[in-house]
Enzyme design. Structure first.
Site, mmCIF file in Angstrom:
data_model
loop_
_atom_site.group_PDB
_atom_site.id
_atom_site.type_symbol
_atom_site.label_atom_id
_atom_site.label_comp_id
_atom_site.label_asym_id
_atom_site.label_seq_id
_atom_site.Cartn_x
_atom_site.Cartn_y
_atom_site.Cartn_z
ATOM 1 N N LYS A 32 0.780 -6.312 6.893
ATOM 2 C CA LYS A 32 0.573 -5.589 5.636
ATOM 3 C C LYS A 32 -0.888 -5.709 5.234
ATOM 4 O O LYS A 32 -1.424 -6.819 5.128
ATOM 5 C CB LYS A 32 1.458 -6.140 4.516
ATOM 6 N N ASP A 59 -0.395 -1.089 1.808
ATOM 7 C CA ASP A 59 0.134 -1.344 0.467
ATOM 8 C C ASP A 59 -0.894 -0.944 -0.594
ATOM 9 O O ASP A 59 -1.576 -1.798 -1.166
ATOM 10 C CB ASP A 59 0.499 -2.824 0.351
ATOM 11 N N LYS A 61 -0.092 1.093 -3.351
ATOM 12 C CA LYS A 61 0.568 1.250 -4.659
ATOM 13 C C LYS A 61 -0.049 2.392 -5.472
ATOM 14 O O LYS A 61 -0.456 2.210 -6.628
ATOM 15 C CB LYS A 61 0.527 -0.052 -5.451
ATOM 16 N N ASP A 64 -0.627 7.931 -9.986
ATOM 17 C CA ASP A 64 -1.477 8.882 -10.700
ATOM 18 C C ASP A 64 -0.657 10.155 -10.885
ATOM 19 O O ASP A 64 0.535 10.181 -10.590
ATOM 20 C CB ASP A 64 -2.763 9.140 -9.902
ATOM 21 N N THR A 115 6.671 -8.308 -8.387
ATOM 22 C CA THR A 115 7.321 -9.615 -8.356
ATOM 23 C C THR A 115 6.605 -10.640 -9.225
ATOM 24 O O THR A 115 7.113 -11.741 -9.436
ATOM 25 C CB THR A 115 7.427 -10.147 -6.916
ATOM 26 N N ARG A 205 1.240 -16.003 2.026
ATOM 27 C CA ARG A 205 0.670 -17.353 2.011
ATOM 28 C C ARG A 205 1.457 -18.397 2.791
ATOM 29 O O ARG A 205 0.841 -19.287 3.404
ATOM 30 C CB ARG A 205 0.455 -17.798 0.564
#
Length: 224
Positions: A32, A59, A61, A64, A115, A205
């Protein structure tokens, strides 16, 4: 897809992203790349990462007006990410135009509720109800708009799967049973998310900041 893990390479540094992807490539199903990577490296950086041979989840996102989102997706040109994100909160017309503008092999998935947000955060931006309610509303919207799936936390994926059994469900914010939650507020384990209907598991992570990223990826893969 035999390996559902997409490792989140949340860095603007192309060399670091390549190095990490090469370390873990045998124990993940894809990578990603986020907004910070794409703004720093653009299409050229995407192509360099694609040369590694793993599917790429881009990714961005996007959020608009419909015309702008469609043109932004068209502006990606000849790169074809496996997955591309837009915000479900952009509305039905935006979702429809995003899907229409995307390459045939790119799955458009709609981000429902980040999240990092909990009920208090939602209330502060004028959204009533709890995160679960908001995810369900936006899952229904994404389904009727004709995109491929959604992004939701592991806490909501079972309900989303029940509402949309054929939806492509992307679950980020996952942590192994012994992992720290960090800035994620609604977390589950990778195994629990998979059992609840997740199509793709996004893990950052716990792999990228491990002392041995390849070993960490292999250990998570083994739980699946």
């Amino acid at each position: 897809m035999t390996n559902r893990i997409f490792v989140a390479l949340d860095t603007p540094d192309l060399a670091k992203a390549r190095e990490m992807a090469m370390k873990v490539r045998h124990h993940v199903g894809g990578i990603k790349l986020g907004l910070e990577f794409f703004l720093a490296n653009g299409r050229a950086g995407f192509r360099e990462m694609a040369d590694i041979g793993l599917p790429i989840f881009l990714d961005l996102k996007l959020h608009d007006i419909p015309n702008t989102v469609a043109k932004a997706i068209q502006a990606l040109g000849d790169i074809e990410p496996a997955i591309l994100t837009v915000h479900a909160a952009g509305g039905r017309a935006m979702l429809e135009d995003a899907k229409a503008a995307a390459h045939a092999h790119t799955k458009i998935v709609a981000v429902t509720t980040l999240t990092s947000l909990d009920a208090t955060d939602l209330q502060s931006i004028g959204v009533g109800g709890n995160p679960h309610d908001q995810v369900m509303r936006l899952t229904d919207l994404a389904m009727t708009a004709g995109v491929d799936g959604i992004v939701c936390s592991g806490a909501e994926v079972a309900a989303a799967h029940k509402l949309w059994p054929k939806g492509f469900l992307v679950v980020p914010g996952l942590r192994p049973a012994d992992g720290a939650a960090g800035d994620q507020k609604r977390v589950v384990t990778p195994r629990a998310a998979l059992d609840s209907g997740a199509s793709v598991l996004v893990i950052g992570r716990p792999i990228t900041q491990a002392a041995d990223p390849d070993l960490a990826a292999r250990a998570i893969e083994a739980t699946l």
